[in-house]
Design a protein around this motif. Structure first.
Motif, PDB file in Angstrom:
ATOM      1  N   GLY A  81       2.226   6.476  12.681  1.00  0.00           N
ATOM      2  CA  GLY A  81       1.956   5.528  11.621  1.00  0.00           C
ATOM      3  C   GLY A  81       3.323   5.553  10.598  1.00  0.00           C
ATOM      4  N   HIS A  82       3.131   4.783   9.596  1.00  0.00           N
ATOM      5  CA  HIS A  82       4.213   4.760   8.571  1.00  0.00           C
ATOM      6  C   HIS A  82       4.104   5.538   7.308  1.00  0.00           C
ATOM      7  N   ASP A  83       3.024   6.006   6.936  1.00  0.00           N
ATOM      8  CA  ASP A  83       3.019   6.520   5.787  1.00  0.00           C
ATOM      9  C   ASP A  83       3.806   7.932   5.430  1.00  0.00           C
ATOM     10  N   LEU A  84       4.980   7.763   4.747  1.00  0.00           N
ATOM     11  CA  LEU A  84       5.626   8.997   4.438  1.00  0.00           C
ATOM     12  C   LEU A  84       4.986  10.013   3.522  1.00  0.00           C
ATOM     13  N   TYR A  85       4.159   9.339   2.625  1.00  0.00           N
ATOM     14  CA  TYR A  85       3.560  10.380   1.686  1.00  0.00           C
ATOM     15  C   TYR A  85       2.657  11.165   2.198  1.00  0.00           C
ATOM     16  N   ASP A  86       1.670  10.681   3.332  1.00  0.00           N
ATOM     17  CA  ASP A  86       0.679  11.307   4.180  1.00  0.00           C
ATOM     18  C   ASP A  86       1.663  12.471   4.618  1.00  0.00           C
ATOM     19  N   LEU A  87       2.659  12.004   5.390  1.00  0.00           N
ATOM     20  CA  LEU A  87       3.592  13.321   6.064  1.00  0.00           C
ATOM     21  C   LEU A  87       4.022  14.321   5.079  1.00  0.00           C
TER      22      LEU A  87
ATOM     23  N   LEU B 192      10.558  -3.104  -2.954  1.00  0.00           N
ATOM     24  CA  LEU B 192       9.605  -2.112  -3.725  1.00  0.00           C
ATOM     25  C   LEU B 192       9.523  -0.890  -3.092  1.00  0.00           C
ATOM     26  N   LEU B 193       9.120  -1.242  -1.819  1.00  0.00           N
ATOM     27  CA  LEU B 193       9.054   0.011  -0.954  1.00  0.00           C
ATOM     28  C   LEU B 193      10.178   0.885  -0.515  1.00  0.00           C
ATOM     29  N   ASP B 194      11.093   0.132  -0.593  1.00  0.00           N
ATOM     30  CA  ASP B 194      12.628   0.926  -0.079  1.00  0.00           C
ATOM     31  C   ASP B 194      12.967   1.832  -1.352  1.00  0.00           C
ATOM     32  N   LYS B 195      12.512   1.074  -2.661  1.00  0.00           N
ATOM     33  CA  LYS B 195      12.973   1.824  -3.800  1.00  0.00           C
ATOM     34  C   LYS B 195      11.963   3.013  -3.875  1.00  0.00           C
ATOM     35  N   ALA B 196      10.692   2.725  -3.723  1.00  0.00           N
ATOM     36  CA  ALA B 196       9.696   3.739  -3.692  1.00  0.00           C
ATOM     37  C   ALA B 196      10.010   5.196  -2.778  1.00  0.00           C
ATOM     38  N   ASN B 197      10.413   4.602  -1.566  1.00  0.00           N
ATOM     39  CA  ASN B 197      10.746   5.866  -0.400  1.00  0.00           C
ATOM     40  C   ASN B 197      11.895   6.562  -0.854  1.00  0.00           C
ATOM     41  N   THR B 198      13.088   5.848  -1.349  1.00  0.00           N
ATOM     42  CA  THR B 198      14.324   6.519  -1.729  1.00  0.00           C
ATOM     43  C   THR B 198      14.254   7.419  -3.045  1.00  0.00           C
TER      44      THR B 198
ATOM     45  N   ALA C  63      11.441   8.906  -3.854  1.00  0.00           N
ATOM     46  CA  ALA C  63      10.488  10.043  -3.578  1.00  0.00           C
ATOM     47  C   ALA C  63      11.313  11.025  -2.726  1.00  0.00           C
ATOM     48  N   TYR C  64      12.118  10.492  -1.601  1.00  0.00           N
ATOM     49  CA  TYR C  64      12.697  11.229  -0.590  1.00  0.00           C
ATOM     50  C   TYR C  64      14.109  11.432  -0.566  1.00  0.00           C
ATOM     51  N   GLY C  65      14.830  10.524  -1.154  1.00  0.00           N
ATOM     52  CA  GLY C  65      16.379  10.585  -1.254  1.00  0.00           C
ATOM     53  C   GLY C  65      16.712   9.437  -0.186  1.00  0.00           C
ATOM     54  N   ALA C  66      17.888   9.133  -0.303  1.00  0.00           N
ATOM     55  CA  ALA C  66      18.416   7.778   0.691  1.00  0.00           C
ATOM     56  C   ALA C  66      18.679   8.226   2.121  1.00  0.00           C
ATOM     57  N   PRO C  67      18.190   7.844   3.291  1.00  0.00           N
ATOM     58  CA  PRO C  67      18.334   8.408   4.593  1.00  0.00           C
ATOM     59  C   PRO C  67      19.606   8.680   4.740  1.00  0.00           C
ATOM     60  N   VAL C  68      20.027   9.701   5.810  1.00  0.00           N
ATOM     61  CA  VAL C  68      21.192  10.257   6.226  1.00  0.00           C
ATOM     62  C   VAL C  68      20.949  10.108   7.757  1.00  0.00           C
ATOM     63  N   PRO C  69      22.290  10.113   8.343  1.00  0.00           N
ATOM     64  CA  PRO C  69      22.415   9.954   9.824  1.00  0.00           C
ATOM     65  C   PRO C  69      21.817  11.190  10.360  1.00  0.00           C
ATOM     66  N   THR C  70      20.692  11.317  11.285  1.00  0.00           N
ATOM     67  CA  THR C  70      20.121  12.684  11.707  1.00  0.00           C
ATOM     68  C   THR C  70      20.029  12.380  13.220  1.00  0.00           C
ATOM     69  N   THR C  71      20.317  13.607  13.985  1.00  0.00           N
ATOM     70  CA  THR C  71      19.651  13.643  15.301  1.00  0.00           C
ATOM     71  C   THR C  71      18.479  14.128  15.581  1.00  0.00           C
ATOM     72  N   VAL C  72      17.539  13.534  16.262  1.00  0.00           N
ATOM     73  CA  VAL C  72      16.180  13.934  16.114  1.00  0.00           C
ATOM     74  C   VAL C  72      15.968  14.359  17.521  1.00  0.00           C
TER      75      VAL C  72
ATOM     76  N   TYR D 282       0.878  -1.130   0.034  1.00  0.00           N
ATOM     77  CA  TYR D 282       0.031  -0.049  -0.074  1.00  0.00           C
ATOM     78  C   TYR D 282       0.797   1.189   0.041  1.00  0.00           C
ATOM     79  N   HIS D 283       1.752   1.322   1.134  1.00  0.00           N
ATOM     80  CA  HIS D 283       2.803   2.437   0.938  1.00  0.00           C
ATOM     81  C   HIS D 283       3.559   2.563  -0.283  1.00  0.00           C
ATOM     82  N   ALA D 284       4.016   1.538  -1.186  1.00  0.00           N
ATOM     83  CA  ALA D 284       4.530   1.617  -2.264  1.00  0.00           C
ATOM     84  C   ALA D 284       3.641   2.205  -3.318  1.00  0.00           C
ATOM     85  N   MET D 285       2.265   1.510  -3.539  1.00  0.00           N
ATOM     86  CA  MET D 285       1.346   1.953  -4.237  1.00  0.00           C
ATOM     87  C   MET D 285       1.256   3.366  -4.223  1.00  0.00           C
ATOM     88  N   VAL D 286       0.935   3.999  -3.031  1.00  0.00           N
ATOM     89  CA  VAL D 286       0.581   5.630  -3.118  1.00  0.00           C
ATOM     90  C   VAL D 286       1.781   6.165  -3.607  1.00  0.00           C
ATOM     91  N   LEU D 287       3.015   5.797  -3.871  1.00  0.00           N
ATOM     92  CA  LEU D 287       4.045   6.389  -4.360  1.00  0.00           C
ATOM     93  C   LEU D 287       4.089   6.051  -5.916  1.00  0.00           C
TER      94      LEU D 287
END
Ligand code: FSO
Ligand code: SF4
Length: 517
Positions: A210-216, A179-185, A187-196, A130-135
């Motif tokens: 939740g998990h949906d990066l597209y909604d965010l 597939l989802l890893d490809k969709a996320n990266t 759309a938003y680039g490969a994750p980089v180390p980040t302090t939150v 589903y998360h891949a499909m919305v992307l």
């Protein structure tokens, strides 16, 4: 009702009676069974019919809707079931019957066990699809397997055939996570180390769970320049590592800890909360007017953001609530005030030379993947203690919401790398697998011979499909807790133990001694 699909199921046998431990009422559970039975009818129909993209979308949504802590609202479940029936008629003129889920729950325990592994695995995989499909990313092989798996549940297959489908669920889920890893990266680039930061600034804010990066991403766009800050919650934390999401300066930090603490952490919160997926718990009066749902999540009486993704009601609510009057220091469960994320496969493999040299020099003795879901079971403190007691020359890879048990601990560094590396959400198990496969190539050994041990915690059905992927890949010696799934019968468990040496967790001291000894 009968339901035993998650780790907190009553008495570790099954939820029955008026409601489940998660708060799902018996009528909702029965409607979810009817929906699943209708999906099996649709799979029967698709066998000789002509399914379309719409059919795939309905199947994915239907399976996702029945995951633990996603949907508590009978109306939406009934509407979706009616849509499934309608679709069944569209793709095949011949009428195929729904499947009666009572047949599954009352079947021989070993058949029921294998069919449950397939069904629950498909549910988890549907969330990722589903998360891949919305992307905009779909895969024919992944989609086709939803029908094959659902069809099998309604058939009289023997143990051997079902066992091979269990492993095939793991195989296809690996493709789905890729597939989802490809969709996320993409759309938003490969994750980089980040302090939150875990502190909340003063003024209006919105919490996104939740998990949906597209909604965010859509919410970040709609709140740009509105004086509203956005905080992630639970499984949304890894969003901070993605360059194109990080670029929004009003994505400030993370609110609270894992999903099972939401009822106390959201008590009187001066802000709205958006649930894009699980894990939603029964909503308390003290924050009920501030919870919003979207996509397949829904709950009676809450405002649902529809497919137009117009977040205006949440934005209005954020301004109305106003946020905190001064900065709030909401620390993590171990009292840390920041956490780090963004150590996905690209980053970790980018420093592979350093890691390999450190292993060769004896500076890194062992890797532990301590990951999976969190939950309310008291035995889950095992994972905090395990990380606290892990020797200083070991690295802890982690992913999914189980990380909140220890991700704010300061346990030091090795060769400039933090000892705790957060690889992302549960689906980022794909990253961990990629790293393990790459290391096994360098060291010219199988993954099972690497100085790596998987210490996993499970809660709901996404953990089931990930476990099946690990088994499909032949990964052995996994430590699993806090309890073993109620739907695995003794005979099926003995097969899994014989073939894969799956071991229930005991105590951190004993398990660490056994692994490192
Ligand atoms: Fe956790 Fe919930 Fe991600 Fe699950 S928030 S328990 S495995 O939904 O999916 O890790
Ligand atoms: Fe019980 Fe889990 Fe099913 Fe909820 S999802 S009814 S807690 S087994």
């Amino acid at each position: 009702m009968f339901c035993f699909q998650c780790q907190q199921t009553a008495h570790n046998t099954g939820c029955e009676g008026k409601a489940g431990v998660c708060g799902k009422k018996s009528d909702t559970a029965n409607y979810q069974d009817a929906l699943t039975g209708a999906l099996i009818g649709l799979a029967r129909s698709a066998k000789s019919g002509h399914k379309t993209y719409d059919t795939d979308e309905i199947v994915i949504k239907g399976l996702f809707t029945t995951i633990t802590n996603v949907n508590f609202f009978n109306d939406t479940i009934k509407k979706l079931t009616a849509k499934i029936h309608e679709e069944r008629g569209k793709i095949n003129a011949q009428k195929y019957e729904d499947y009666d889920m009572e047949c599954l729950w009352n079947d021989n325990e070993d058949i029921r066990s294998l069919k449950s592994l397939i069904l629950f695995g498909l549910r988890g995989m549907a969330a990722y699809a589903y998360h891949a499909m919305v992307l905009g990313k779909t895969d024919d092989e992944v989609n086709q397997f939803f029908y094959e798996g659902l069809y099998a549940i309604g058939e009289n297959y023997d143990l051997e055939k079902l066992l091979s489908l269990v492993l095939k669920t793991g195989e296809i889920n690996f493709k789905c996570m890729e597939l989802l890893d490809k969709a996320n990266t993409e759309a938003y680039g490969a994750p980089v180390p980040t302090t939150v930061p875990l502190t909340i600034e003063k003024g209006p804010f919105i919490v996104v769970s939740g998990h949906d990066l597209y909604d965010l991403k859509l919410l970040l766009e709609q709140t740009k320049d509105k004086g509203i800050n956005i905080y992630t919650h639970s499984e949304m934390l890894p969003a901070h590592g993605y360059p194109k999401l990080k670029a929004y300066s009003h994505l400030k930090g993370n609110f609270g800890t894992a999903w099972q603490s939401q009822q106390s952490e959201f008590h009187n919160i001066p802000a709205p909360i958006l649930f894009t997926t699980n894990c939603l718990m029964p909503v308390r009066e003290s924050y009920k007017d501030r919870v919003f749902t979207t996509s397949v999540v829904s709950y009676p009486e809450l405002v649902h953001i529809g497919e137009d993704k117009d977040f205006t009601p949440i934005i209005t609510k954020a301004i109305e609530c106003g946020g905190y009057e001064k900065e709030m220091n909401l620390t993590g469960i171990n009292k840390g005030s920041t956490v780090t994320t963004g150590f996905a496969h690209e980053t970790v493999l980018g420093v592979a030379d350093k890691i390999i040299q450190a292993v060769k020099d004896g500076k890194i003795r062992h890797f532990f993947l301590v990951g999976g879901c969190d939950g309310a079971a008291p035995g889950r403190s095992y994972y905090t203690d395990f990380v606290k007691q892990s020797p200083k020359d070991t690295i802890i890879l982690t992913l999914a919401c189980g990380k909140y048990r220890f991700n704010d601990l300061d346990i030091g560094e090795i060769c400039g790398l933090p000892r705790i590396l957060d690889m992302g959400q549960c689906n980022d198990a794909y990253s961990a697998i990629k790293v393990a496969l790459a290391l096994s190539k360098v060291f010219e050994c199988s993954v099972n011979d690497l100085p790596l041990t998987l210490v996993l915690s499970w809660y709901e059905q996404k953990a089931v499909c990930i476990l099946l992927t690990l088994l499909y890949l032949g990964i052995k010696n996994i430590y699993l807790g806090p309890t073993l799934p109620a739907f695995i019968s003794p005979k099926i468990l003995s097969i899994l133990v014989d073939q894969y040496n799956i071991t229930p967790i005991s105590t951190p001291d004993k398990d660490l001694a056994k692994i490192l000894g």
